[in-house]
Design an enzyme around this catalytic site. Sequence first.
Site, PDB file in Angstrom:
ATOM      1  NE  ARG A 144      66.147  99.075  40.240  1.00  0.00           N
ATOM      2  CZ  ARG A 144      65.722  97.928  39.694  1.00  0.00           C
ATOM      3  NH1 ARG A 144      64.432  97.727  39.473  1.00  0.00           N
ATOM      4  NH2 ARG A 144      66.560  96.973  39.377  1.00  0.00           N
ATOM      5  CD  GLN A 184      63.521  98.783  45.183  1.00  0.00           C
ATOM      6  OE1 GLN A 184      62.487  98.135  45.171  1.00  0.00           O
ATOM      7  NE2 GLN A 184      64.120  99.201  44.079  1.00  0.00           N
ATOM      8  CE1 TYR A 233      55.232 102.282  42.220  1.00  0.00           C
ATOM      9  CE2 TYR A 233      57.506 101.657  41.750  1.00  0.00           C
ATOM     10  CZ  TYR A 233      56.145 101.370  41.711  1.00  0.00           C
ATOM     11  OH  TYR A 233      55.696 100.200  41.161  1.00  0.00           O
ATOM     12  NE  ARG A 253      61.315  90.395  32.686  1.00  0.00           N
ATOM     13  CZ  ARG A 253      61.272  90.876  31.456  1.00  0.00           C
ATOM     14  NH1 ARG A 253      60.176  90.744  30.735  1.00  0.00           N
ATOM     15  NH2 ARG A 253      62.314  91.498  30.937  1.00  0.00           N
ATOM     16  CB  SER A 257      66.351  92.663  39.759  1.00  0.00           C
ATOM     17  OG  SER A 257      66.187  94.033  39.565  1.00  0.00           O
ATOM     18  N   PRO A 258      65.097  93.561  42.648  1.00  0.00           N
ATOM     19  CG  PRO A 258      64.802  95.830  43.067  1.00  0.00           C
ATOM     20  CD  PRO A 258      65.798  94.845  42.567  1.00  0.00           C
TER      21      PRO A 258
HETATM   22  C1  LIG Z   1      57.079  90.800  39.231  1.00  0.00           C
HETATM   23  C2  LIG Z   1      57.996  91.976  39.227  1.00  0.00           C
HETATM   24  C3  LIG Z   1      58.024  92.835  40.316  1.00  0.00           C
HETATM   25  C4  LIG Z   1      58.903  93.909  40.343  1.00  0.00           C
HETATM   26  N1  LIG Z   1      58.987  94.674  41.470  1.00  0.00           N
HETATM   27  C5  LIG Z   1      59.956  95.629  41.567  1.00  0.00           C
HETATM   28  C6  LIG Z   1      60.204  96.299  42.803  1.00  0.00           C
HETATM   29  O1  LIG Z   1      59.610  96.018  43.817  1.00  0.00           O
HETATM   30  N2  LIG Z   1      61.154  97.269  42.797  1.00  0.00           N
HETATM   31  C7  LIG Z   1      61.868  97.582  41.675  1.00  0.00           C
HETATM   32  O2  LIG Z   1      62.708  98.469  41.723  1.00  0.00           O
HETATM   33  N3  LIG Z   1      61.676  96.919  40.523  1.00  0.00           N
HETATM   34  C8  LIG Z   1      60.751  95.943  40.446  1.00  0.00           C
HETATM   35  N4  LIG Z   1      60.621  95.225  39.289  1.00  0.00           N
HETATM   36  C9  LIG Z   1      61.514  95.515  38.172  1.00  0.00           C
HETATM   37  C10 LIG Z   1      62.715  94.567  38.180  1.00  0.00           C
HETATM   38  O3  LIG Z   1      63.530  94.759  39.309  1.00  0.00           O
HETATM   39  C11 LIG Z   1      63.562  94.739  36.930  1.00  0.00           C
HETATM   40  O4  LIG Z   1      64.074  96.057  36.923  1.00  0.00           O
HETATM   41  C12 LIG Z   1      62.778  94.500  35.645  1.00  0.00           C
HETATM   42  O5  LIG Z   1      61.945  93.364  35.776  1.00  0.00           O
HETATM   43  C13 LIG Z   1      63.714  94.285  34.456  1.00  0.00           C
HETATM   44  O6  LIG Z   1      64.558  93.186  34.688  1.00  0.00           O
HETATM   45  P1  LIG Z   1      64.337  91.731  33.981  1.00  0.00           P
HETATM   46  O7  LIG Z   1      64.308  91.990  32.503  1.00  0.00           O
HETATM   47  O8  LIG Z   1      65.521  90.933  34.405  1.00  0.00           O
HETATM   48  O9  LIG Z   1      63.034  91.180  34.470  1.00  0.00           O
HETATM   49  C14 LIG Z   1      59.724  94.158  39.244  1.00  0.00           C
HETATM   50  C15 LIG Z   1      59.672  93.302  38.147  1.00  0.00           C
HETATM   51  C16 LIG Z   1      58.851  92.216  38.140  1.00  0.00           C
HETATM   52  C17 LIG Z   1      58.860  91.289  36.960  1.00  0.00           C
END
Ligand SMILES: Cc1cc2nc3c(=O)[nH]c(=O)nc-3n(C[C@H](O)[C@H](O)[C@H](O)COP(=O)(O)O)c2cc1C
Length: 763
Positions: free
Chosen positions: A620, A491, A572, A715, A413-414
């Site tokens: 997204r 993205q 955003y 994560r 994921s981003p």
């Molecule tokens: C450090 C960090 C940076 C993130 N940056 C972005 C981002 O640039 N773009 C985005 O759409 N989501 C971003 N997210 C959200 C993640 O893509 C994801 O949707 C969210 O962490 C939930 O997934 P997880 O439970 O597997 O961590 C970020 C999450 C984390 C932890």
Amino acid sequence: MKVACLGGGPAGLYFAISMKLRDPCHEVVVIERNRPDDTFGWGVVLSAESLDILAENDALSAADIRRNFAYWDNITVHYRGTETTSGGHGFCGIGRQKLLSILQQRAKNLGVEIRFNTEVESAAHYAKDYDLVVASEGLNSKTRLEYADHFKPHIELRKCNFIWLGTHQKFDDAFTFIFENTDKGWIWAHAYQFDDDTATFIVECNDDVYEKYGFADLSQQQSIAICEEIFAKYLGGHSLLTNASHIRGSAWMKFPRVLCENWSHENIVLMGDASATAHFSIGSGTKLAMESAIALADYLHEESTVAVAFEKYQDARRLEVLRLQSAARNSLEWFEDVERYLDLDPVQFNYTLLTRSQRISHENLRLRDKAWLESAETWFQSGAGVNDEKPRAPMFAPYKLRGLELKNRVVVSPMAQYKAIDGCPTDWHFTHYCERAKGGAGLVFVEMTCTSADARITPGCTGLYAPEHVAAWRRITEFVHAETGAKICCQLGHAGPKGSTQLGWQEMDAPLLNGNWPLISASGIAWSKNNQSPKAMTRDDMERVRDQFVASAEMAIQAGFDMLELHCAHGYLLSSFITPLTNRRDDEYGGNLENRMRFPLEIFHSVRAVTPVEMPISVRISANDWVGSDGITPEDAVDIARMLQQAGVDICDVSSGQTSTLAEPRYGRMYQTPFSDRIRNETGMATMAVGNIYEPDHVNSILMAGRADLVCLARPHLANPYWTLHAAAALGDDQVKWLEPYQAGGEQMIRLAERGEGVAIRV
Ligand SMILES: Cc1cc2nc3c(=O)[nH]c(=O)nc-3n(C[C@H](O)[C@H](O)[C@H](O)COP(=O)(O)O)c2cc1C
Ligand SMILES: Cc1cc2nc3c(=O)[nH]c(=O)nc-3n(C[C@H](O)[C@H](O)[C@H](O)COP(=O)(O)OP(=O)(O)OC[C@H]3O[C@@H](n4cnc5c(N)ncnc54)[C@H](O)[C@@H]3O)c2cc1C
């Protein structure tokens, strides 16, 4: 102690028994409005595990219950002319009437007085004469009503209508679900045997079908005649029976979910359905009632005062109830929303039904019925174009989107890294993204990459607005393509009202200490009182931003990305247009959802126009603002997805929240997956699920149940770039390729995993 149990159902009777067993000197009376043998309801399901708990409390009645158990192992689902059976589910059932007569007899033998045919009008009346009054009058407890101010009940009437019937038709080989498509809509039955010649037959339908049949105005016999006709081919000439003739009206009900804030008041205590209910589709109400009876009897004998015993009883039992109610909610919501799944292939329909409460996972189903699960896996793989006889977990099925072919369904994921310099990716990004691409995921997203310097969230965010950015990204995509089998997606986003803030590990979403740049948004609403107020965008601003998106998309294509995503989530810029919380415009870009989607869709169309036809584009979204009906709800998200789908978006990346500081998200395992499920199954659009998905088991369950097409993990990929390779080792999948220089490591990990060692990932 003088004890009065108001209501002689499983809770009241079993509590009476449990008190007498602990001290025969207690004087216990059970007051029951009905006669000994006129009971509402048919068979109830108890698990073997529940019976062990009962046996520890009272071996005699447990042995009697065990003797009268009907056992079955299979679940059979009749759906669209197919019959699917899976095994290993291990249920046992007993007639409710039989259970009550065993408990009545046991209570009498222990010296409990049972007063049948006696209506309790007021618990206050008994509270004067007894040391302890147990309100165990079930679902419609009068005591709960009498002391509603103290017990503070929350009662939520659920959506489906059901009628609890019986039949002498045999359903002794399986717990059977029958879904029938009638000219008035879908109606279904839950059927299970509970003694030699009787089975429970619960018929259920939604309001629309209920109204079309006019069940509310029919007598029980008239309703039964209709149900007999609908389910005739499963009833083998047997009739459907009611034993609710003492109940006035149609005997159709809506299930009330009950949970009381307080379970006791002075010397009165609630027990069983009076205190809390669990939906019949997970068959746990009787178990909860009887286990609560044991708990209260224990505490009353362990603790020095009744008040402390009540407190401990409530703390312990409320927690257990909440756990079961959460599983029950998933299960009953599945039935309420079943229309969503009624186009699924029978294999997938069966899988969603079996996993509906989320207590049974993919690997759990493998333990129950390996052959059936493997046949389902083979079905899934063949849907993905793999016609290998050998079953493989769904996460390793390939996926095709336009010209993009992914080797599996796992997505990095981003995740913003905040390590860019003037928007330019650095060696940090090179090593970070290349490592993740080496780790086995089919698709690697790069972080939100901004369309201009003032579109960045922080000074550390990456961009695609200068030639050196293209070169730096190209270095990464070239490595990914040359050395790994992964694909890479860019993205693109604009921070809007959440721009000009500190790095992720500094103060999140807080403005910079100095050097802030001006912000733009749908309306002039600041993210929080600490953030600067953005300027509401003019049409000129929109055109400038649209052109920047197009230019960045062109650069992403030049840089060698395989796919693009537009970030329309998390508060955003594009998200600020979609959610009514931050869009207060009164022009054609504000107001209803169609207007609020106009600018994001304009950007999409402009980007699509410059993107090669074989390259997919995803969007997204935040599918829930988590502020109730003031913001985007999961229902609105379906409408958003429909608009995206019509515009030609290839896949919807379903995230949620981060659109308001007032949001109250309900976190939990896979907590955003239901939004993806709803979008995918209501619109037919491809989706990606994300959010607290961290085990291979989660990924496989989501895919196999058709709740998403791809699964994003964020994560877990920060903690372990090789998540997919580790998952393959843990699952014993030897077809996943480790890159050549790493093969020795892979072989060792697979060997160790076979011995249950060496992998950080649980299956
Ligand atoms: C450090 C960090 C940076 C993130 N940056 C972005 C981002 O640039 N773009 C985005 O759409 N989501 C971003 N997210 C959200 C993640 O893509 C994801 O949707 C969210 O962490 C939930 O997934 P997880 O439970 O597997 O961590 C970020 C999450 C984390 C932890
Ligand atoms: C369709 C359906 C299927 C179900 N299937 C299952 C299942 O498979 N497995 C399972 O574990 N549970 C099942 N349940 C739930 C289960 O029936 C209840 O959770 C369980 O009976 C709760 O026990 P109780 O003693 O609290 O209440 P009840 O069983 O409702 O007993 C309450 C008693 O109080 C009496 N009473 C009520 N008011 C008064 C009054 N004013 N004066 C005197 N007496 C009164 C009633 O007559 C009744 O005998 C099902 C429920 C339904 C509706």
